[in-house]
Enzyme design. Structure first.
Site, PDB file in Angstrom:
ATOM      1  N   LYS A  38       8.079 -24.286   1.371  1.00  0.00           N
ATOM      2  CA  LYS A  38       8.822 -23.676   2.467  1.00  0.00           C
ATOM      3  C   LYS A  38       8.234 -22.287   2.732  1.00  0.00           C
ATOM      4  O   LYS A  38       8.451 -21.345   1.979  1.00  0.00           O
ATOM      5  CB  LYS A  38      10.311 -23.527   2.160  1.00  0.00           C
ATOM      6  CG  LYS A  38      11.124 -23.175   3.436  1.00  0.00           C
ATOM      7  CD  LYS A  38      12.380 -22.391   3.159  1.00  0.00           C
ATOM      8  CE  LYS A  38      12.158 -20.908   3.102  1.00  0.00           C
ATOM      9  NZ  LYS A  38      11.780 -20.277   4.400  1.00  0.00           N
ATOM     10  N   GLU A  66       8.073 -13.723  -8.366  1.00  0.00           N
ATOM     11  CA  GLU A  66       7.216 -12.576  -8.092  1.00  0.00           C
ATOM     12  C   GLU A  66       7.969 -11.758  -7.062  1.00  0.00           C
ATOM     13  O   GLU A  66       8.099 -12.164  -5.913  1.00  0.00           O
ATOM     14  CB  GLU A  66       5.852 -13.030  -7.573  1.00  0.00           C
ATOM     15  CG  GLU A  66       4.762 -11.964  -7.722  1.00  0.00           C
ATOM     16  CD  GLU A  66       4.861 -10.863  -6.679  1.00  0.00           C
ATOM     17  OE1 GLU A  66       5.280  -9.736  -7.058  1.00  0.00           O
ATOM     18  OE2 GLU A  66       4.546 -11.107  -5.518  1.00  0.00           O
ATOM     19  N   CYS A  73       3.990  -6.044  -1.696  1.00  0.00           N
ATOM     20  CA  CYS A  73       4.747  -5.758  -2.917  1.00  0.00           C
ATOM     21  C   CYS A  73       3.984  -4.796  -3.815  1.00  0.00           C
ATOM     22  O   CYS A  73       4.575  -4.155  -4.684  1.00  0.00           O
ATOM     23  CB  CYS A  73       5.081  -7.047  -3.659  1.00  0.00           C
ATOM     24  SG  CYS A  73       3.660  -8.085  -4.019  1.00  0.00           S
ATOM     25  N   GLU A 131      12.666   0.094  -3.124  1.00  0.00           N
ATOM     26  CA  GLU A 131      11.546  -0.443  -2.354  1.00  0.00           C
ATOM     27  C   GLU A 131      11.870  -0.382  -0.860  1.00  0.00           C
ATOM     28  O   GLU A 131      12.901  -0.884  -0.423  1.00  0.00           O
ATOM     29  CB  GLU A 131      11.251  -1.885  -2.766  1.00  0.00           C
ATOM     30  CG  GLU A 131      10.034  -2.471  -2.073  1.00  0.00           C
ATOM     31  CD  GLU A 131       9.719  -3.884  -2.531  1.00  0.00           C
ATOM     32  OE1 GLU A 131       8.538  -4.212  -2.684  1.00  0.00           O
ATOM     33  OE2 GLU A 131      10.676  -4.669  -2.733  1.00  0.00           O
TER      34      GLU A 131
END
Length: 495
Positions: free
Chosen positions: A175, A250, A284, A385
């Site tokens: 997906k 992750e 990231c 973040e």
């Protein structure tokens, strides 16, 4: 008219009956609809999982070097279509064309690596404690793997996950991110053209709320591999724990680059700009914090601001663009909220910080490269973040304080130090709490033949890419062969 993106299940392309129609937009120009795609419901996910289950026994028995041939051909197909695919990556996710082409090249490199593993997939042999007995181990596939991939590397990361899963003998249900569905379609088309057997690779398009949730919860999935936010990763892990699935996460990062007084300043500034503003900070591994030794702090900052102000903001397909748009309006609002919060908490904004709307930028989601100084570890922009072109600069006294500041974080994905002192470099490598450490290089730029992943809240301990990327997709089987012709008892005192 937007292209229609379809699901790929059991070797056939189709639109799920009754599915809501969604639109993928070009983030540089929201008037440009890239494709329409379905928000695939749970019964469509079930159909894909069943196709993967049906194909699994034969694919598992297919020799690994034979499986490698399909992967190698897919890599050759992507190489032949590299310019076309790179342009699609740029149009659908926004990053400059040079980065879009790099995204495709990474998938090509991964195909080369994964295909080569078909001749390895090594196990071990070891002596037995008993005579006339052979002990060995080998890898076996896990089964049906669910893969959920992000939009910022919309061909590379599907390749990272899919190709390692496939070479190990697993079948997959992929997906892709709802912001880049057509990139996922084109990646799967390369595998289809390569001749992958029906049901081995399945693709379901849709939102995380509808399609992703159904995939994570499906009892026919043995393993979930997810790349995305830490918050969503936590939910994925909880669902997988309830059903006993393996899970590989992750997740986020709050990566820092250290510049010591003895660094090559030109190189360090170049690395900081690329690390912070490449892909508009939407990696990231992006450089979100810049930690500078105080004796060179002011000089570095002055030059950094000057260079950042010259970066070319624009559509990724336009020649000369260095910083593209944010992925969507929701992310633009998130980044602007963090910028406002940084100022409210006392950080000083030295450049950028505005939504860019002039001329060709009027219909996209553009934010100027932004630099804050006077940032302290207690500030939100230091700790959370942002996933945008926002860099927080922190002044420190020395190497020890620099490493302590870098480690003062719930994340531990990537890191960087610029210094010409080998002792300082090696001490930092030893003490930095991160899965990746660069010396005299930016925090971005992973290579596919090395392990990728982080510590703390950046993941759950697994690694992608490299040979260690095989580990999550395989089970170890231990075999004992006793050719003594008599009963021999291990774990018994035979003295």
């Amino acid at each position: 008219m937007s292209e229609k993106a379809l699901n790929f299940i059991g070797g056939k392309w189709s639109w799920p009956q009754g599915a809501e129609e969604l639109v993928s937009l070009n983030p540089a120009d929201q008037r440009d609809g890239v494709c329409v795609f379905p928000d695939s419901p749970a019964d469509e996910v079930d159909r894909a999982v069943k196709a993967a289950q049906k194909a699994f026994p034969a694919w598992k028995r297919c020799p690994a070097p034979e499986r490698a041939k399909f992967i190698r051909r897919a890599g050759e197909i992507m190489a032949r279509r590299k310019t076309e695919l790179g342009s699609l990556v740029t149009r659908e996710c926004g990053k400059p064309l040079v980065e879009g082409l790099g995204d495709v090249q990474e998938a090509i490199d991964m195909a080369e690596l994964a295909a080569a593993e078909g001749r390895r997939l090594y196990g071990e042999t070891t002596p037995s404690e008993l005579p006339n007995k052979l002990c060995l181990t080998f890898r076996e596939p896990v089964g049906v793997c669910g893969l959920i991939t992000p939009w910022n590397f919309p061909i590379a990361i599907p390749a990272w996950k899919s190709l390692h899963a496939l070479i190990c003998g697993n079948t997959i249900v992929l997906k892709p991110a709802e912001d880049t569905p057509l990139c996922g379609v084109e990646f799967v088309k390369a595998l289809e053209e390569a001749g992958i057997p029906p049901g081995v690779v399945n693709l379901v398009l849709g939102t995380g709320k509808t399609t992703g949730s159904a995939l994570v919860a499906h009892p026919g999935i043995q393993l979930m591999s997810f790349t995305g936010s830490t918050e969503t990763g936590r939910k994925v892990a909880q669902t997988c724990a309830d059903s006993g699935k393996r899970v590989s996460l992750e997740c986020g990062g709050k990566n820092a680059q250290i510049i010591l007084a003895d660094a090559r300043i030109d190189l360090a500034i170049e690395g900081a700009l690329w690390g912070a503003f490449g892909t508009a900070g939407q990696r990231c591994t992006a450089t979100s914090r810049l930690i500078i030794e105080e004796s060179v702090h002011d000089a570095v900052l002055d030059r950094l601001i000057s260079e950042a102000g010259r970066l070319k903001l624009g559509p990724g397909l336009k020649k000369g663009t260095q910083v593209g748009p944010l992925i969507n309006e929701r992310q633009l609002k998130r980044v602007m909220d963090y910028i406002q919060l940084g100022e409210k908490e006392g950080a000083k904004r030295l450049c950028g910080g505005n939504q860019a709307r002039a001329g060709e930028l009027a219909h996209g989601w553009f934010v100027e490269p932004t630099i804050f100084t006077g940032v302290t570890p207690k500030m939100t922009i230091f700790r959370e973040e942002i996933f945008g072109p926002v860099l927080s600069v922190v002044r420190v006294a020395d190497l020890e304080e620099a490493v302590q500041t870098l480690n003062d974080c719930v994340y531990g994905l990537s890191s960087s130090i610029y210094t010409q002192n080998v002792n300082n470099a090696l001490a930092a490598v030893r003490d930095i709490e991160a899965g990746i450490v660069y010396v005299n290089g930016p925090t971005i730029g992973a290579e596919v033949h090395l392990p990728f992943g982080g510590v703390k809240r950046s993941g759950n301990g697994h690694r992608e890419a490299g040979k260690t990327g095989l580990d999550i997709f395989t089970e170890w089987k231990t075999v004992y062969v006793d050719y003594s012709g008599k009963l021999q008892r291990a774990q018994i005192d035979n003295s």
